[in-house]
Write a protein that holds these residues in place. Structure first.
Motif, PDB file in Angstrom:
ATOM      1  N   LEU A 202      -6.743 -12.806   4.917  1.00 22.86           N
ATOM      2  CA  LEU A 202      -5.864 -11.696   4.573  1.00 22.86           C
ATOM      3  C   LEU A 202      -5.100 -11.229   5.808  1.00 22.86           C
ATOM      4  CD1 LEU A 202      -5.217  -9.544   2.286  1.00 22.86           C
ATOM      5  CD2 LEU A 202      -7.091  -8.205   3.255  1.00 22.86           C
TER       6      LEU A 202
ATOM      7  N   ARG B 196      -3.447  -2.345  -5.302  1.00 24.91           N
ATOM      8  CA  ARG B 196      -3.638  -0.996  -4.758  1.00 24.91           C
ATOM      9  C   ARG B 196      -4.125  -0.093  -5.871  1.00 24.91           C
ATOM     10  NH1 ARG B 196       1.516   2.811  -3.490  1.00 24.91           N
ATOM     11  NH2 ARG B 196       0.441   4.832  -3.637  1.00 24.91           N
TER      12      ARG B 196
ATOM     13  N   VAL C  71      -9.396  -6.361  -2.883  1.00 22.04           N
ATOM     14  CA  VAL C  71      -9.139  -7.754  -2.528  1.00 22.04           C
ATOM     15  C   VAL C  71     -10.118  -8.635  -3.293  1.00 22.04           C
ATOM     16  CG1 VAL C  71      -8.923  -9.423  -0.659  1.00 22.04           C
ATOM     17  CG2 VAL C  71      -8.445  -7.000  -0.223  1.00 22.04           C
TER      18      VAL C  71
ATOM     19  N   TRP D 297       0.382  -6.297   2.072  1.00 23.47           N
ATOM     20  CA  TRP D 297      -0.878  -7.016   2.214  1.00 23.47           C
ATOM     21  C   TRP D 297      -0.670  -8.420   1.640  1.00 23.47           C
ATOM     22  CZ3 TRP D 297      -5.906  -4.613   3.421  1.00 23.47           C
ATOM     23  CH2 TRP D 297      -5.754  -3.303   3.889  1.00 23.47           C
TER      24      TRP D 297
ATOM     25  N   VAL E 126      -1.794  -8.283   7.119  1.00 27.27           N
ATOM     26  CA  VAL E 126      -1.046  -7.074   6.772  1.00 27.27           C
ATOM     27  C   VAL E 126       0.231  -7.058   7.601  1.00 27.27           C
ATOM     28  CG1 VAL E 126      -1.070  -4.566   6.626  1.00 27.27           C
ATOM     29  CG2 VAL E 126      -3.197  -5.855   6.274  1.00 27.27           C
TER      30      VAL E 126
ATOM     31  N   ALA F  88      -6.111  -9.024   8.817  1.00 24.83           N
ATOM     32  CA  ALA F  88      -6.920  -7.865   8.458  1.00 24.83           C
ATOM     33  C   ALA F  88      -8.146  -7.814   9.357  1.00 24.83           C
ATOM     34  CB  ALA F  88      -7.344  -7.950   6.996  1.00 24.83           C
TER      35      ALA F  88
ATOM     36  N   ASP G 156       0.832  -1.193   0.000  1.00 26.04           N
ATOM     37  CA  ASP G 156       0.000   0.000   0.000  1.00 26.04           C
ATOM     38  C   ASP G 156       0.871   1.249   0.000  1.00 26.04           C
ATOM     39  OD1 ASP G 156       0.862   0.380   2.626  1.00 26.04           O
ATOM     40  OD2 ASP G 156      -1.009  -0.324   3.526  1.00 26.04           O
TER      41      ASP G 156
ATOM     42  N   MET H  10      -7.299  -0.391  -1.303  1.00 25.70           N
ATOM     43  CA  MET H  10      -6.744  -1.713  -1.577  1.00 25.70           C
ATOM     44  C   MET H  10      -7.910  -2.616  -1.945  1.00 25.70           C
ATOM     45  SD  MET H  10      -4.017  -3.604  -1.819  1.00 25.70           S
ATOM     46  CE  MET H  10      -2.742  -2.730  -0.900  1.00 25.70           C
TER      47      MET H  10
ATOM     48  N   TRP I 160     -10.847  -1.922   0.682  1.00 26.65           N
ATOM     49  CA  TRP I 160     -10.507  -1.240   1.920  1.00 26.65           C
ATOM     50  C   TRP I 160     -10.184   0.201   1.581  1.00 26.65           C
ATOM     51  CZ3 TRP I 160     -10.717  -1.523   7.025  1.00 26.65           C
ATOM     52  CH2 TRP I 160      -9.885  -0.697   7.794  1.00 26.65           C
TER      53      TRP I 160
ATOM     54  N   ARG J 259       3.206  -0.910   3.601  1.00 23.02           N
ATOM     55  CA  ARG J 259       2.814  -2.121   4.315  1.00 23.02           C
ATOM     56  C   ARG J 259       2.510  -3.198   3.280  1.00 23.02           C
ATOM     57  NH1 ARG J 259      -2.132  -1.203   8.019  1.00 23.02           N
ATOM     58  NH2 ARG J 259      -2.928  -0.409   6.038  1.00 23.02           N
TER      59      ARG J 259
ATOM     60  N   LEU K 292      -4.845  -9.205  -5.282  1.00 27.12           N
ATOM     61  CA  LEU K 292      -4.759  -7.934  -4.563  1.00 27.12           C
ATOM     62  C   LEU K 292      -4.233  -6.862  -5.501  1.00 27.12           C
ATOM     63  CD1 LEU K 292      -2.966  -9.132  -1.293  1.00 27.12           C
ATOM     64  CD2 LEU K 292      -5.288  -8.221  -1.383  1.00 27.12           C
TER      65      LEU K 292
END
Length: 266
Positions: free
Chosen positions: A42, A68, A76, A35, A44, A53, A29, A74, A85, A33, A66
């Motif tokens: 999931l 971004r 999924v 993912w 992180v 998550a 992300d 994000m 998210w 971080r 996944l």
């Protein structure tokens, strides 16, 4: 899960906080971080801490992909729909949102362009609130240079349903399809045949190009291959990988490479 950098190789497994050892997707992300999608949900990884998550609606199983999108979102993909998210909450999209199928296969999110979702029943483009159907054939994997959708097909040497693709320096497109590696030049696909990725073997599970243009291939039983013949290098358990089936990779701005396998993350 495997991280390979100048310090060596580090490995994360279920006992370290992964929902499952079977890692299926990776993405970074905006805060860098990591993912981690797995067969059982999931997680992180940030600041050295690996956590599941959280929040109402967080995916709990069958993560397939996944990506971004922008600075905040994000996406999924799962076998039972699509979750986003954004701004601290989860939003789910299913058949009533315009998706042709709830089984999500791949994403394409070009910078400044629309999010394209490939599903088991076709492909759709995100319109800001839901999805507009592009085709009921699962052939779109990205956009051509002029912004037109790029489709697979079974005619005249073209490929149907590519699973992964990336743009390489020089404008070539590469695909891993049915476990084999192909390159698209002169508007046609050509099989790449060398070593463990010969046309007769269904070995290729993932592909990535790093910032230097070097090819990284995840394979079913050979491990991770960096570079092309004659200068390719293979990494496996002897180099710290938790297993040889490399399902996904992700690179960080400092040049480190995350490696997802069916037996853990490194």
């Amino acid at each position: 899960l495997v991280l390979r950098d100048t310090a060596g190789t580090r490995v994360w497994r279920q006992r370290d906080g992964l929902p499952s050892d079977n890692v299926t997707a990776l993405a970074l992300d905006a805060s860098q971080r990591l993912w981690v999608g797995t067969a059982l949900g999931l997680a992180v990884l940030g600041d050295g801490r690996l956590e599941a998550a959280s929040g109402p609606g967080a995916p709990r199983a069958d993560v397939t992909s996944l990506v971004r999108s922008g600075e905040d979102a994000m996406w999924v993909g799962t076998q039972n729909g699509l979750a986003r998210w954004s701004q601290g909450r989860w939003t789910w999209f299913g058949g009533d949102s315009g998706l042709p199928s709830s089984l999500i296969r791949r994403f394409h999110a070009p910078p400044g362009g629309p999010l394209i979702v490939t599903t088991a029943g076709g492909s759709a483009v995100f319109n800001g609130e839901g999805f507009d159907l592009v085709t009921n054939q699962a052939g779109i994997q990205g956009l051509e240079g002029d912004g037109a959708p790029w489709r697979g097909g079974g005619v005249a040497g073209d490929l149907e349903f590519p699973q992964f693709w990336r743009e390489r320096l020089g404008g070539e497109s590469w695909a891993a399809w049915d476990g084999r590696l192909y390159c698209r030049t002169d508007r046609r696909w050509h099989a790449i045949n060398w070593g463990p990725v010969s046309r007769g073997d269904k070995e290729v599970l993932s592909l990535m190009f790093d910032d230097s243009g070097t090819l990284w291939l995840g394979t079913r039983s050979w491990g991770l291959i960096r570079g092309e013949v004659p200068a390719s290098v293979t990494f496996n358990e002897e180099d710290g990988l938790p297993g040889r089936a490399v399902t996904c990779t992700a690179r960080t701005p400092d040049g480190s490479v995350w490696i997802g396998t069916r037996e853990g993350l490194a």
